[in-house]
Design an enzyme around this catalytic site. Structure first.
Site, PDB file in Angstrom:
ATOM      1  N   ARG A  17      37.357  61.648  54.311  1.00 53.48           N
ATOM      2  CA  ARG A  17      38.460  60.757  53.984  1.00 53.48           C
ATOM      3  C   ARG A  17      37.922  59.710  53.018  1.00 53.48           C
ATOM      4  NH1 ARG A  17      41.627  64.000  55.602  1.00 53.48           N
ATOM      5  NH2 ARG A  17      43.051  63.808  57.370  1.00 53.48           N
ATOM      6  N   HIS A  45      42.527  65.868  46.522  1.00 56.09           N
ATOM      7  CA  HIS A  45      42.570  66.166  47.966  1.00 56.09           C
ATOM      8  C   HIS A  45      43.027  67.613  48.220  1.00 56.09           C
ATOM      9  CE1 HIS A  45      43.019  64.143  52.173  1.00 56.09           C
ATOM     10  NE2 HIS A  45      42.599  65.406  52.276  1.00 56.09           N
ATOM     11  N   GLU A 100      44.452  56.940  47.784  1.00 56.36           N
ATOM     12  CA  GLU A 100      45.103  58.118  47.188  1.00 56.36           C
ATOM     13  C   GLU A 100      46.605  57.883  47.039  1.00 56.36           C
ATOM     14  OE1 GLU A 100      44.212  61.543  49.599  1.00 56.36           O
ATOM     15  OE2 GLU A 100      42.067  61.125  49.492  1.00 56.36           O
TER      16      GLU A 100
HETATM   17  O1  A2R Z   1      29.453  61.756  66.411  1.00 54.65           O
HETATM   18  P1  A2R Z   1      29.597  63.096  67.042  1.00 54.65           P
HETATM   19  O2  A2R Z   1      28.301  63.607  67.612  1.00 54.65           O
HETATM   20  O3  A2R Z   1      30.768  63.183  68.001  1.00 54.65           O
HETATM   21  O4  A2R Z   1      29.914  64.122  65.848  1.00 54.65           O
HETATM   22  C1  A2R Z   1      31.175  64.154  65.193  1.00 54.65           C
HETATM   23  C2  A2R Z   1      31.125  63.414  63.879  1.00 54.65           C
HETATM   24  N1  A2R Z   1      31.526  61.995  64.001  1.00 54.65           N
HETATM   25  C3  A2R Z   1      30.759  60.965  63.640  1.00 54.65           C
HETATM   26  N2  A2R Z   1      29.540  60.902  63.093  1.00 54.65           N
HETATM   27  C4  A2R Z   1      29.009  59.678  62.876  1.00 54.65           C
HETATM   28  N3  A2R Z   1      29.655  58.523  63.137  1.00 54.65           N
HETATM   29  C5  A2R Z   1      30.882  58.527  63.691  1.00 54.65           C
HETATM   30  N4  A2R Z   1      31.510  57.385  63.957  1.00 54.65           N
HETATM   31  C6  A2R Z   1      31.492  59.804  63.967  1.00 54.65           C
HETATM   32  N5  A2R Z   1      32.681  60.187  64.493  1.00 54.65           N
HETATM   33  C7  A2R Z   1      32.676  61.528  64.515  1.00 54.65           C
HETATM   34  O5  A2R Z   1      32.069  64.097  63.033  1.00 54.65           O
HETATM   35  C8  A2R Z   1      31.482  65.584  64.778  1.00 54.65           C
HETATM   36  O6  A2R Z   1      30.320  66.314  64.541  1.00 54.65           O
HETATM   37  C9  A2R Z   1      32.241  65.438  63.477  1.00 54.65           C
HETATM   38  C10 A2R Z   1      33.742  65.701  63.605  1.00 54.65           C
HETATM   39  O7  A2R Z   1      33.913  67.023  63.991  1.00 54.65           O
HETATM   40  P2  A2R Z   1      35.342  67.623  64.437  1.00 54.65           P
HETATM   41  O8  A2R Z   1      35.969  66.703  65.402  1.00 54.65           O
HETATM   42  O9  A2R Z   1      35.108  69.049  64.799  1.00 54.65           O
HETATM   43  O10 A2R Z   1      36.222  67.512  63.126  1.00 54.65           O
HETATM   44  P3  A2R Z   1      36.441  68.586  61.959  1.00 54.65           P
HETATM   45  O11 A2R Z   1      37.491  69.553  62.365  1.00 54.65           O
HETATM   46  O12 A2R Z   1      35.145  69.110  61.495  1.00 54.65           O
HETATM   47  O13 A2R Z   1      37.080  67.636  60.837  1.00 54.65           O
HETATM   48  C11 A2R Z   1      36.401  66.502  60.333  1.00 54.65           C
HETATM   49  C12 A2R Z   1      37.276  65.718  59.378  1.00 54.65           C
HETATM   50  C13 A2R Z   1      38.744  65.571  59.738  1.00 54.65           C
HETATM   51  O14 A2R Z   1      38.948  64.588  60.712  1.00 54.65           O
HETATM   52  C14 A2R Z   1      39.362  65.189  58.419  1.00 54.65           C
HETATM   53  O15 A2R Z   1      39.256  63.809  58.185  1.00 54.65           O
HETATM   54  C15 A2R Z   1      38.491  65.918  57.421  1.00 54.65           C
HETATM   55  O16 A2R Z   1      37.342  66.379  58.147  1.00 54.65           O
HETATM   56  O17 A2R Z   1      39.207  67.031  56.950  1.00 54.65           O
END
Ligand code: A2R
Length: 320
Positions: free
Chosen positions: A231, A278, A260
């Site tokens: 994002r 995007h 955006e």
């Molecule tokens: O932090 P972790 O171990 O829960 O790993 C998650 C990581 N993550 C973060 N890393 C560092 N600092 C943070 N504050 C933080 N919050 C989350 O991002 C996890 O490995 C990853 C998110 O993975 P998923 O929930 O499987 O999301 P996905 O489907 O890969 O999509 C990611 C994003 C979407 O939310 C859209 O904004 C974009 O990609 O299309």
């Protein structure tokens, strides 16, 4: 009256024609841009949201006293105030999984386009410059250390592809993941120090706002390349512009921006960036799959009370 038993749902903005058709078949659909009457909004039980529809939060919820579910079109749901929804007992769903491979494909395309300067080379040929001499040699992916900021569903799909390219992979997330062989770094700065390509693919929202700041960019170094497919809010855009102008990093490939569809003139004027509008999941095939999952979440909620892909409750609101 026949037909009035269909649950009423609200569309804040138009959605894909295939999803619109499916929604019209299953629900009584009120379109916010057609200014539905207050009494109609009072019976709305569901909503189909997307980043295009703008922020969805308390202001809108106050007008929808019967709202039970917000089904988002997209895996990222930083457009929705999930804390305000939870406080009212409103369920939020998203569309994870169905877009992972598509976004990962796009990411690899953007990475190669940025390193090998493909859009610049295309412009070079179109302008007729080839006849006067060859295109300058480009940077390379060979021998690079890749850092993935956010090794979730999409991050892992990106990593799987990168394995085929024979490059080193490391990652940062808040926690080290058991069973993952890639090196974990405890902070974004530590990851950037160890890498010369940083791919941001964390969710948006307050918790990740400016996770990539001037310090992270400086740590990436003068040969460093930033790819942002997460994002716009994840990267401090002003710091990025300065880092590119000063040569703190080499280049950037950006699919997302802080405001955006506004893209700063400073970025548009640079020769060492590749800028996309995007496009992450934006293929006909994948957008149809996302639309179908969004509709299925609404259908299942009203039929069984259990949506297919509810957003996992989080400790802090990602609403930014
Ligand atoms: O932090 P972790 O171990 O829960 O790993 C998650 C990581 N993550 C973060 N890393 C560092 N600092 C943070 N504050 C933080 N919050 C989350 O991002 C996890 O490995 C990853 C998110 O993975 P998923 O929930 O499987 O999301 P996905 O489907 O890969 O999509 C990611 C994003 C979407 O939310 C859209 O904004 C974009 O990609 O299309």
């Amino acid at each position: 009256m026949p037909g009035t038993t269909k649950p009423a749902i609200l569309l804040p903005a138009p959605v894909l024609p295939s999803a619109m058709e499916a929604l019209d078949g299953q629900f009584t659909v009120y379109r916010l841009w057609e200014n539905p009457a207050r009494e109609a909004l009072a019976c709305v039980r569901g909503m189909a949201a997307s980043t295009l529809a703008g922020p969805v939060g308390a202001g809108l919820f106050d007008q929808l006293p019967a709202l039970e579910i917000v089904a988002n079109f997209g895996v990222g749901y930083d457009n929705i105030d999930v804390a305000a929804a939870a406080a009212r007992g409103i369920v939020v769903t998203n569309t994870p999984g169905v877009l992972d491979e598509e976004v990962a494909d796009l990411t690899l395309g953007l990475l190669l386009a940025t390193l090998r300067r493909l859009p610049q080379a295309d412009a070079f040929v179109r302008a007729g410059h080839w006849e006067a001499g060859g295109f300058p040699l480009s940077p390379s992916l060979r021998g690079r250390q890749i850092g993935i900021l956010g090794l979730g569903g999409i991050g892992k799909a990106i990593a799987r592809r990168l394995e085929g390219f024979g490059v080193d992979i490391a990652y940062h997330g808040r926690t080290r993941q058991p069973g993952v062989a890639y090196r974990w770094h405890p902070t974004p700065v530590a990851l950037a120090q160890a890498c010369d390509v940083l791919i941001a693919i964390v969710p948006g929202g307050q918790a990740t706002r400016h996770l990539v700041d001037g310090e992270v960019l400086a740590a990436l170094g003068p040969q460093g390349v930033l790819i942002n497919v997460a994002r716009g809010s994840v990267v401090d855009e002003a710091a990025l512009i300065e880092a590119l102008q000063r040569g703190d990093i080499l280049a950037a490939g950006l699919d997302v921006f802080e405001r955006e569809p506004h893209v700063p003139q400073a970025l548009r004027a640079m020769d060492n960036v590749v800028l996309l509008p995007h496009l992450g999941s934006a293929s006909e095939l994948t957008r149809r799959a996302m639309g179908a999952l969004m509709v299925e979440n609404l259908v299942r909620w009203f039929a069984t009370g259990t949506p297919v892909t509810p957003v996992t409750p989080v400790a802090e609101t990602p609403f930014g």
